[in-house]
Design an enzyme around this catalytic site. Structure first.
Site, PDB file in Angstrom:
ATOM      1  N   LYS A 137     -94.604 -43.727 -36.563  1.00 27.77           N
ATOM      2  CA  LYS A 137     -94.381 -42.956 -37.798  1.00 27.77           C
ATOM      3  C   LYS A 137     -93.324 -43.694 -38.610  1.00 27.77           C
ATOM      4  O   LYS A 137     -92.229 -43.954 -38.120  1.00 27.77           O
ATOM      5  CB  LYS A 137     -93.903 -41.544 -37.482  1.00 27.77           C
ATOM      6  CG  LYS A 137     -95.005 -40.622 -36.982  1.00 27.77           C
ATOM      7  CD  LYS A 137     -94.458 -39.263 -36.616  1.00 27.77           C
ATOM      8  CE  LYS A 137     -94.035 -38.447 -37.823  1.00 27.77           C
ATOM      9  NZ  LYS A 137     -93.485 -37.129 -37.423  1.00 27.77           N
TER      10      LYS A 137
HETATM   11  C1  E4P Z   1     -93.910 -34.176 -39.125  1.00 27.23           C
HETATM   12  O1  E4P Z   1     -94.136 -35.341 -39.364  1.00 27.23           O
HETATM   13  C2  E4P Z   1     -92.666 -33.561 -39.584  1.00 27.23           C
HETATM   14  O2  E4P Z   1     -91.638 -34.260 -38.971  1.00 27.23           O
HETATM   15  C3  E4P Z   1     -92.552 -32.102 -39.264  1.00 27.23           C
HETATM   16  O3  E4P Z   1     -93.795 -31.478 -39.232  1.00 27.23           O
HETATM   17  C4  E4P Z   1     -91.613 -31.414 -40.205  1.00 27.23           C
HETATM   18  O4  E4P Z   1     -91.670 -30.033 -39.968  1.00 27.23           O
HETATM   19  P1  E4P Z   1     -90.505 -29.048 -40.477  1.00 27.23           P
HETATM   20  O5  E4P Z   1     -90.518 -29.057 -41.974  1.00 27.23           O
HETATM   21  O6  E4P Z   1     -90.866 -27.725 -39.897  1.00 27.23           O
HETATM   22  O7  E4P Z   1     -89.223 -29.593 -39.915  1.00 27.23           O
END
Ligand code: E4P
Length: 226
Positions: free
Chosen positions: A86
């Site tokens: 990522k």
């Molecule tokens: C995924 O890539 C994100 O890191 C995650 O879903 C963010 O979620 P949140 O807004 O609930 O922290």
């Protein structure tokens, strides 16, 4: 629809992968840090419960492309087959995505909040782009609209990149993303379970169970009768 679990909690992953059609797991630095254990142990435990080859998205933490690429190469050894680095959609991140895609990595561009960020990442070679739906909704944006725009852009520009929509707090957000054509979602355990929950389903099943028990006995199933 491809479902991912957005957590680093191996016990929750094991429980939910047994029940639901989960294709893999996504993590981020916050989710890993929440486990309060050595990073490699967290990743190895997730791999052990999802099995070899299942998709496991792990975020790089460097700020410059050189570090991100080096991280991804080392993480590949730790995570094994199914690893998706990522990478955030900063300028250095886009540079890293280009390099990693060129090396054959299936990159997930993350921290996406605008369609043009997603388009840039897709052109750079990202396999997935991860728009943050709830974070947009919380500040008066429209997360599902952003997803719809990304789906449209990837289609009209003939890019194979898929949406991996992230950051959900309501079932309606997941529904809106699915209706907008988002190809995948990553959900925290409580959100995944909320997708099936409905009082009419519960009351309907309770009625069936009561009628059946009255006629054939408590705890009797069709197996006992055929
Ligand atoms: C995924 O890539 C994100 O890191 C995650 O879903 C963010 O979620 P949140 O807004 O609930 O922290």
């Amino acid at each position: 629809m491809i479902y991912f679990l957005d957590t680093a909690d191996a016990a929750a992953i094991a429980r939910l992968c047994d029940l639901y059609p989960i294709a893999g797991v996504t993590t981020n630095p916050t989710l890993v840090a929440r486990e309060k254990r050595p990073f490699p142990d967290v990743i190895r435990d997730i791999r052990a419960v999802i099995g070899d080859g299942a998709m496991l998205h792990v975020q790089v933490t460097g700020r410059d492309a050189e570090t991100m690429v080096t991280e991804a190469k080392k993480l590949a050894d730790l995570v094994g087959a199914g690893f998706h680095p990522k990478v955030p959609v900063t300028a250095e991140g886009i540079k890293a995505i280009r390099r990693l895609a060129g090396l054959g990595f299936r990159v997930t561009a993350t921290a996406v909040v605008a369609p043009q960020q997603a388009l840039m990442a897709a052109v750079a070679g990202a396999a997935f782009v991860a728009p943050y739906v709830n974070r947009l909704d919380m500040i008066g944006g429209d997360g599902a609209r952003v997803v719809a725009d990304i789906v449209h852009l990837c289609r009209v520009h003939d890019l194979g990149t898929k949406v991996l929509a992230a950051s959900f707090k309501t079932v309606q957000q997941v529904h809106a993303v699915a209706m907008a054509g988002g190809q995948s979602v990553t959900l925290p355990p409580d959100m995944l379970e909320a997708l099936l929950r409905h009082p009419l389903t519960d009351s309907g099943l309770a009625g069936f169970a009561a009628d059946w028990a009255a006629a054939y006995g408590e705890g009797v199933t069709t197996l006992d009768l055929i």
